[in-house]
Design a protein around this motif. Structure first.
Motif, short mmCIF file in Angstrom:
data_model
loop_
_atom_site.label_atom_id
_atom_site.label_comp_id
_atom_site.label_asym_id
_atom_site.label_seq_id
_atom_site.Cartn_x
_atom_site.Cartn_y
_atom_site.Cartn_z
N LEU A 94 43.54 17.32 5.04
CA LEU A 94 44.65 17.67 5.73
C LEU A 94 45.18 18.92 5.35
O LEU A 94 45.45 19.16 4.19
N SER A 95 45.35 19.96 6.35
CA SER A 95 46.05 21.13 5.84
C SER A 95 47.43 21.20 5.92
O SER A 95 48.19 20.90 6.75
N MET A 96 47.97 21.81 4.87
CA MET A 96 49.36 21.88 4.40
C MET A 96 49.92 23.14 5.16
O MET A 96 50.92 23.55 4.96
N ARG A 103 58.55 29.52 1.03
CA ARG A 103 58.70 29.54 -0.42
C ARG A 103 59.64 30.37 -0.85
O ARG A 103 59.83 31.40 -0.47
N VAL A 104 60.09 30.06 -2.12
CA VAL A 104 61.21 30.77 -2.76
C VAL A 104 61.11 30.44 -4.35
O VAL A 104 60.82 29.44 -4.80
N GLN A 115 69.73 30.97 4.64
CA GLN A 115 69.00 31.47 5.50
C GLN A 115 68.24 30.40 6.24
O GLN A 115 67.99 30.19 7.64
N TRP A 116 67.76 29.30 5.20
CA TRP A 116 66.92 28.14 5.98
C TRP A 116 67.78 27.35 6.78
O TRP A 116 67.38 26.48 7.63
N LEU A 117 69.25 27.32 6.66
CA LEU A 117 70.01 26.14 7.64
C LEU A 117 70.22 27.08 8.79
O LEU A 117 70.87 26.34 9.81
N LYS A 125 58.97 22.52 5.84
CA LYS A 125 59.10 22.20 4.53
C LYS A 125 59.13 23.48 3.70
O LYS A 125 58.45 24.45 3.89
N ALA A 126 59.89 23.31 2.68
CA ALA A 126 60.21 24.58 1.88
C ALA A 126 59.84 24.33 0.42
O ALA A 126 60.18 23.08 -0.12
N ILE A 127 59.21 25.25 -0.34
CA ILE A 127 58.72 25.07 -1.87
C ILE A 127 59.77 25.78 -2.54
O ILE A 127 59.88 27.09 -2.38
#
Length: 130
Positions: A94-96, A103-104, A115-117, A125-127
């Motif tokens: 499975l490729s993510m 990412r932050v 910003q994500w909102l 998905k955020a890491i």
């Protein structure tokens, strides 16, 4: 965080200007982490338990009420479920690439969340990297 300590709680307070986090997700399945997670939650925030632990979870009731917070549980997943997912990822079945869109670094999180909102951020998905 496996266990809250004065330093980690203070770091969250500093980053959030003393407001703490409006949503705290604990996916550790570690009773110590789950017991201490309340300390990171903002007034009227949410504590979401994703991890499952076969033990009692306890917290200081006056602290819970002072924060006027909500505690939520997610759907159960077993250790075997997580192991299967990790195995699938390790085997590259499975490729993510399409899932992890942002990412932050931890210190940049307060600005990034704003910003994500936004609807045009297209976060899947955020890491947050520690």
């Amino acid at each position: 965080l496996v266990q809250a300590n004065e330093h980690s709680v203070q770091q969250v307070a500093e980053i959030t200007g003393g407001d703490y986090a409006t949503a705290v997700f604990d996916a550790t399945g570690n009773v110590n982490s789950m017991n201490e997670a309340l300390q990171y939650v903002a007034h009227s925030g949410q504590l979401i338990f994703v991890g499952l632990v076969k033990a009692d979870i306890t917290f200081h009731d006056p602290e819970f009420h002072k924060r006027e917070m909500s505690i939520l549980g997610s759907r159960n997943a077993t250790r075997e479920d997580f192991e299967q997912v990790l195995s699938t990822l390790r085997q590259k079945k499975l490729s993510m690439d399409g899932y992890i869109t942002h990412r932050v670094e931890f210190d940049e999180l307060p600005t990034a969340i704003d910003q994500w909102l936004l609807s045009d951020s297209h976060v899947v998905k955020a890491i947050v990297e520690l």
